[in-house]
Design an enzyme around this catalytic site. Structure first.
Site, PDB file in Angstrom:
ATOM      1  N   SER A   4      75.964  46.636  89.922  1.00 54.87           N
ATOM      2  CA  SER A   4      75.241  45.399  90.216  1.00 54.87           C
ATOM      3  C   SER A   4      73.794  45.747  90.583  1.00 54.87           C
ATOM      4  O   SER A   4      73.087  46.351  89.781  1.00 54.87           O
ATOM      5  CB  SER A   4      75.964  44.615  91.325  1.00 54.87           C
ATOM      6  OG  SER A   4      75.488  43.299  91.416  1.00 54.87           O
ATOM      7  N   GLU A  64      76.744  43.656  82.081  1.00 53.81           N
ATOM      8  CA  GLU A  64      77.603  42.671  82.745  1.00 53.81           C
ATOM      9  C   GLU A  64      76.711  41.798  83.618  1.00 53.81           C
ATOM     10  O   GLU A  64      75.550  42.135  83.872  1.00 53.81           O
ATOM     11  CB  GLU A  64      78.673  43.374  83.591  1.00 53.81           C
ATOM     12  CG  GLU A  64      78.154  44.251  84.724  1.00 53.81           C
ATOM     13  CD  GLU A  64      77.810  43.506  86.005  1.00 53.81           C
ATOM     14  OE1 GLU A  64      78.468  42.494  86.309  1.00 53.81           O
ATOM     15  OE2 GLU A  64      76.874  43.938  86.700  1.00 53.81           O
ATOM     16  N   HIS A 124      81.733  42.163  87.635  1.00 54.14           N
ATOM     17  CA  HIS A 124      82.112  41.491  88.876  1.00 54.14           C
ATOM     18  C   HIS A 124      83.430  40.713  88.706  1.00 54.14           C
ATOM     19  O   HIS A 124      83.837  40.401  87.597  1.00 54.14           O
ATOM     20  CB  HIS A 124      81.023  40.489  89.285  1.00 54.14           C
ATOM     21  CG  HIS A 124      79.739  41.094  89.734  1.00 54.14           C
ATOM     22  ND1 HIS A 124      78.844  41.680  88.871  1.00 54.14           N
ATOM     23  CD2 HIS A 124      79.190  41.193  90.972  1.00 54.14           C
ATOM     24  CE1 HIS A 124      77.784  42.105  89.547  1.00 54.14           C
ATOM     25  NE2 HIS A 124      77.978  41.820  90.825  1.00 54.14           N
TER      26      HIS A 124
END
Length: 296
Positions: free
Chosen positions: A111, A201, A271
């Site tokens: 992330s 992502e 996630h």
């Protein structure tokens, strides 16, 4: 992008330092569970001073968070760095940043940690795009074990997704959160994108924002340099209520399917679900026909 090299394999008894380079720690129970999972593997896990700090949405002011990273890097008895959580703030540490001279150490996160993983790869060190301390306990057993195996030098099994065709490519893998990576384009933290396989992502981005980011990648010429794209989970990327929209899947197809490179979607990373560990800067084979991502 030049190939990276993983640090020396971890062994039981090695010291791992916990840092919070991004958002302030909120998920205390999940965090503690993640720490205990690493300790259960036989490692000494040390909480670096300031890991629980707060300054607005950040885990302390920039100099404090940068100090955590420097402390871990300069600690001769530390073999790995575990990031507490993502959120936002990693890129702020990289402004006028020079990585201190140190033995290569494992850096593990995803992330917002994309910024640190990308910057560290410029030194030729392969980090791990994988579970944070606040997300590790939610991983299925096979995914957590995959991470633990990788850092001890064991091989990675292939991942399976949905192939879009266009054959195969073998190239270094560069995993990223799409939003974070978009804001690293044309900065000193961006690795050379020529000849890489990009793994993307994201979370909580409306389809039009995904469209806007991928259009920037197209117009900047970045997507014309890469050899393939591995797509993970785009979770909570729903259209605004009662507003005409494409789905995020339709946006991905529209913005990427004309590139004539291997693309595999629906791979198990990202996630809100299984987040299989991915090495940064190591060669992989992406098979757009069979829908596999294999580690060479």
């Amino acid at each position: 992008m030049h190939l990276c090299k993983p640090p020396a394999p971890l062994q039981p008894g090695d010291r791992l330092r916990v840092i919070a380079p991004s958002g302030t720690l909120r998920e205390r129970e999940a965090f503690q569970q993640g720490v205990e999972l690493w300790r259960s593997q036989g490692y000494q896990v040390e909480l670096t001073s300031g890991y629980d700090g707060r300054w607005g949405y950040l885990a302390g002011i920039d100099s404090e968070r940068r100090s955590q990273l420097e402390t871990a890097l300069k600690d001769p008895d530390c073999q790995g760095i575990l990031c507490a959580r993502g959120g936002y703030g990693g890129a702020r540490l990289l402004e006028n940043w020079v990585w201190p001279a140190s033995e290569p150490k494992w850096l593990i996160g995803f992330s917002d940690i994309t910024s640190l993983l990308w910057s560290m790869s410029l030194r030729g060190v392969s980090g791990v795009h994988g579970p944070l301390l606040t997300t590790l306990a939610a991983e299925p057993n096979w995914s957590a074990q995959r991470l633990f195996d990788w850092v001890t030098g064991k091989a990675l099994d292939p991942l399976h997704g949905n192939g879009w065709g266009s054959g195969q490519a073998i190239a270094p893998l560069l995993p990223a959160n799409l939003t974070v990576a978009t804001h690293l384009l044309n900065t000193p933290a961006q690795p050379d994108l020529k000849g890489i396989i990009l793994a993307l992502e994201d979370v909580s981005e409306a389809p039009y924002r995904i469209d806007r980011m991928l259009t920037q990648w197209r117009m900047s010429g970045a997507l014309s340099q890469i050899q393939g794209i591995a797509l993970g989970r785009f979770s909570q990327c729903h259209p605004p209520a009662q507003v005409p929209s494409f789905t995020v899947e339709e946006v991905l197809r529209d913005r990427l399917s004309d590139l004539n490179i291997p693309i595999v979607s629906d791979l198990p990373f990202g996630h809100d679900g299984v987040n299989a560990a991915l090495p940064v800067g190591l060669p992989v084979q992406l098979d757009g026909d069979r829908g596999t991502l294999s580690f060479v």
